[in-house]
Design a protein around this motif. Structure first.
Motif, short mmCIF file in Angstrom:
data_model
loop_
_atom_site.label_atom_id
_atom_site.label_comp_id
_atom_site.label_asym_id
_atom_site.label_seq_id
_atom_site.Cartn_x
_atom_site.Cartn_y
_atom_site.Cartn_z
N ALA A 91 0.83 -1.21 0.00
CA ALA A 91 0.00 0.00 0.00
C ALA A 91 0.87 1.26 0.00
O ALA A 91 0.55 2.26 -0.66
N LYS A 92 1.99 1.23 0.73
CA LYS A 92 2.89 2.39 0.74
C LYS A 92 3.47 2.65 -0.64
O LYS A 92 3.64 3.81 -1.04
N GLN A 93 3.78 1.58 -1.38
CA GLN A 93 4.30 1.75 -2.72
C GLN A 93 3.24 2.35 -3.65
O GLN A 93 3.54 3.21 -4.48
N PHE A 94 1.99 1.93 -3.49
CA PHE A 94 0.91 2.54 -4.28
C PHE A 94 0.79 4.03 -3.97
O PHE A 94 0.59 4.86 -4.87
N GLN A 95 0.90 4.39 -2.68
CA GLN A 95 0.79 5.79 -2.30
C GLN A 95 1.93 6.62 -2.89
O GLN A 95 1.72 7.76 -3.33
N LYS A 96 3.15 6.04 -2.93
CA LYS A 96 4.26 6.75 -3.55
C LYS A 96 4.01 6.97 -5.03
O LYS A 96 4.35 8.03 -5.58
N ALA A 97 3.42 5.97 -5.69
CA ALA A 97 3.09 6.13 -7.10
C ALA A 97 2.09 7.26 -7.30
O ALA A 97 2.22 8.08 -8.23
N LEU A 98 1.10 7.35 -6.42
CA LEU A 98 0.08 8.40 -6.52
C LEU A 98 0.66 9.78 -6.22
O LEU A 98 0.22 10.78 -6.79
N GLU A 99 1.63 9.85 -5.32
CA GLU A 99 2.24 11.14 -5.02
C GLU A 99 2.96 11.70 -6.24
O GLU A 99 3.01 12.92 -6.45
N ILE A 100 3.54 10.81 -7.05
CA ILE A 100 4.26 11.25 -8.25
C ILE A 100 3.28 11.53 -9.39
O ILE A 100 3.36 12.56 -10.06
N THR A 101 2.36 10.62 -9.61
CA THR A 101 1.38 10.75 -10.70
C THR A 101 -0.01 10.50 -10.13
O THR A 101 -0.46 9.36 -10.04
N PRO A 102 -0.72 11.57 -9.70
CA PRO A 102 -2.02 11.39 -9.04
C PRO A 102 -3.05 10.67 -9.89
O PRO A 102 -3.95 10.03 -9.34
N ASP A 103 -2.94 10.76 -11.23
CA ASP A 103 -3.95 10.12 -12.07
C ASP A 103 -3.48 8.79 -12.64
O ASP A 103 -4.00 8.32 -13.65
N ILE A 104 -2.49 8.17 -12.00
CA ILE A 104 -2.00 6.89 -12.49
C ILE A 104 -3.11 5.86 -12.43
O ILE A 104 -3.93 5.86 -11.51
N LYS A 105 -3.16 5.01 -13.42
CA LYS A 105 -4.17 3.96 -13.48
C LYS A 105 -3.49 2.60 -13.34
O LYS A 105 -2.40 2.38 -13.88
N PRO A 106 -4.12 1.67 -12.62
CA PRO A 106 -3.55 0.33 -12.53
C PRO A 106 -3.44 -0.32 -13.90
O PRO A 106 -4.33 -0.19 -14.73
#
Length: 382
Positions: A91-106
Motif C-alpha cells: 500500500a505504501k508503494q501505491f501511495q508513492k506512485a500516486l504522489e508522483i502521478t495522481p492520475d496513475i491507473k492500474p
C-alpha cells in the motif's frame, strides 16, 4: 581554446542531458519488464530486487518524480502485496506512485481484485477518487515509456514466513523486509557425532542362547558418526539423507570352548560386530529466521542399530573373555526398519556456517527398539 571548449559544452549540454535521460529511461523500462517476467514466474524476490534497482537508478538519474518512477512504485506494490504477502508495504508503494502521478491507473493486466482493493484504499488515503482499470502503463504524462507486463499468473503465490524489520530500518523496509524470510544457500552438509541409547530386548546376536531377561535401556556404543547432506526446498523446509555409522565398544568375546558346537576360528573367541550402519531420509521444518533456528524433523530409513547388553545369567555360567570366566557384554540387534521424530537447534554463525545440536529418536522393527541419539557438530550451506 578553453573558451571555445566551454562554449561547445554549453551548447551540447542539453543534448547530453537528454541522451543520459533517455538511456536511464530505457534502462528503468527494461528493469520493469524483467521484474514483471520474474513475477509471472513466481520469482518474487528477484522481481523485488529488479524493481529496487530501477528505483535506485531513478534516484541517481533525477527521475524520482518521473511517471516511470510512479509506474515502478506501482509494480513494486503488486510484487510486495501479491507475491510476498506484504500488504502494508504494498500500500505504501501505491501511495508513492500516486504522489508522483495522481492520475496513475492500474495496469489492466494486473487488475487483480486484491490489488484493486488495496490500490483503491491508497487512492482514498491520498484524497483522490476511485480509479478505473484503464491500461495506461506510464501513468499520467505523455513522455512515459510504455511497459506491458504479462498477465497476472493464476497460480497461488508461495507462502513466505514473516520477518519483522526494526521500525527505523528504512532500507530493510524498502527491500521488503517485513514478511520476507531470507532464503540463504540451498545446499546443506552436516558433520555431526554423538552417542545413543535405546530399549533392548530379545537375544544376544552372536550367542542367541543369551536372552535379555530384564529388557531396558542400554547404550548403543561409545560413539556414532552422523554426516548428512540435504537441500532447502524452501527457507523453512529441508530434505536430507543422514548416514548413521555406529562404533560398538565395550563388548566381551564369547569363549567357544565353553559353547558346544560353536566355531569361532583358531583362537576360539567369537567377537561381536564392531559397528552398525543405518541410513535415514529426513524432512526438517525450521522456525525463525535469525541466529537461533529451532527445528522439528521426521525420519524414515533402514539399517542396523546395536545395543551393548550385560548378560549376568548365561545358561552355562560365565563363558566370555579369553579365559572363559567373565560375564558377557554382547550386542542385541534391532531394525532393519526405523521411523521417528527428532528436534534440534541450528545456531547460524554466518550465512554459510553454523553449529547444530539435535536429538533423533526412532522406533525399530521387526526387531524392536525405541532408540534416541544425541548429536552435535557443524553445518555448512552453499
Amino acid at each position: 581554446m578553453t573558451t571555445l571548449v566551454l562554449l561547445a559544452l554549453a551548447v551540447l549540454a542539453p543534448d547530453i542531458a537528454r541522451a543520459a535521460d533517455e538511456r536511464a529511461l530505457a534502462k528503468v523500462t527494461d528493469l520493469n519488464v524483467k521484474a514483471i517476467q520474474a513475477y509471472e514466474a513466481l520469482e518474487f524476490d528477484r522481481a523485488r530486487k529488479l524493481l529496487k534497482e530501477a528505483l535506485d537508478l531513478c534516484a541517481k538519474s533525477g527521475l524520482e518524480k518521473h511517471p516511470i518512477a510512479a509506474r515502478t512504485h506501482f509494480h513494486m506494490g503488486v510484487v510486495l502485496m501479491l507475491g510476498l504477502k506484504q500488504k502494508e508495504l504494498g500500500a505504501k508503494q501505491f501511495q508513492k506512485a500516486l504522489e508522483i502521478t495522481p492520475d496513475i491507473k492500474p495496469t489492466k493486466n494486473l487488475d487483480n481484485p486484491e490489488v484493486m482493493e488495496a490500490f483503491n484504499e491508497a487512492v482514498g488515503s491520498a484524497g483522490e477518487g476511485t480509479p478505473d482499470t484503464g491500461n495506461q502503463p506510464g501513468g499520467g504524462g505523455a513522455d512515459a515509456p510504455t511497459v506491458n507486463p504479462p498477465a497476472y499468473p493464476p497460480r497461488a503465490p508461495r507462502p513466505v514466513r514473516p520477518r519483522t524489520c526494526p521500525p527505523d530500518d528504512d532500507d530493510c523496509q524498502e527491500q521488503g523486509g517485513d514478511g520476507e524470510e531470507k532464503a540463504g544457500p540451498p545446499f546443506f552438509i552436516g558433520l555431526m557425532g554423538g552417542s545413543g541409547w535405546g530399549y533392548a530386548t530379545g537375544f544376544a546376536e552372536v550367542y542367541p542362547a543369551n536372552k535379555v531377561t530384564a529388557p531396558g535401556f542400554a547404550q548403543s556404543g561409545l560413539v556414532q558418526l552422523a554426516p548428512e547432506v540435504g537441500y532447502f526446498v524452501t527457507p523453512s523446509l529441508r530434505i536430507s539423507l543422514q548416514l548413521r555409522f555406529q562404533i560398538v565398544s565395550g563388548t566381551t568375546p564369547i569363549n567357544a570352548r565353553n559353547v558346544p558346537g560353536a566355531n569361532c576360528g583358531t583362537d576360539m573367541l567369537c567377537d561381536d560386530f564392531p559397528n552398525a550402519v543405518a541410513v535415514l531420509a529426513r524432512a526438517s521444518w525450521f522456525f525463525g529466521s535469525d541466529t537461533f533456528r529451532p527445528y522439528f524433523s521426521a525420519a524414515a530409513g533402514g539399517g542396523q542399530i546395536r545395543h551393548s547388553v550385560l548378560f549376568k545369567n548365561a545358561p552355562s555360567g560365565p563363558i566370555c573373555g579369553a579365559a572363559g570366566n567373565q560375564v558377557c557384554v554382547n550386542t542385541v540387534l534391532s531394525g532393519p526398519v526405523f521411523v521417528g521424530p527428532g528436534a534440534g537447534l541450528l545456531i547460524a554463525i554466518s550465512e554459510n556456517f553454523g553449529i547444530i545440536a539435535e536429538m533423533q529418536s526412532v522406533l525399530g522393527f521387526p526387531k524392536f527398539t525405541f532408540h534416541f541419539d544425541l548429536n552435535a557438530g557443524v553445518a555448512l550451506r552453499f
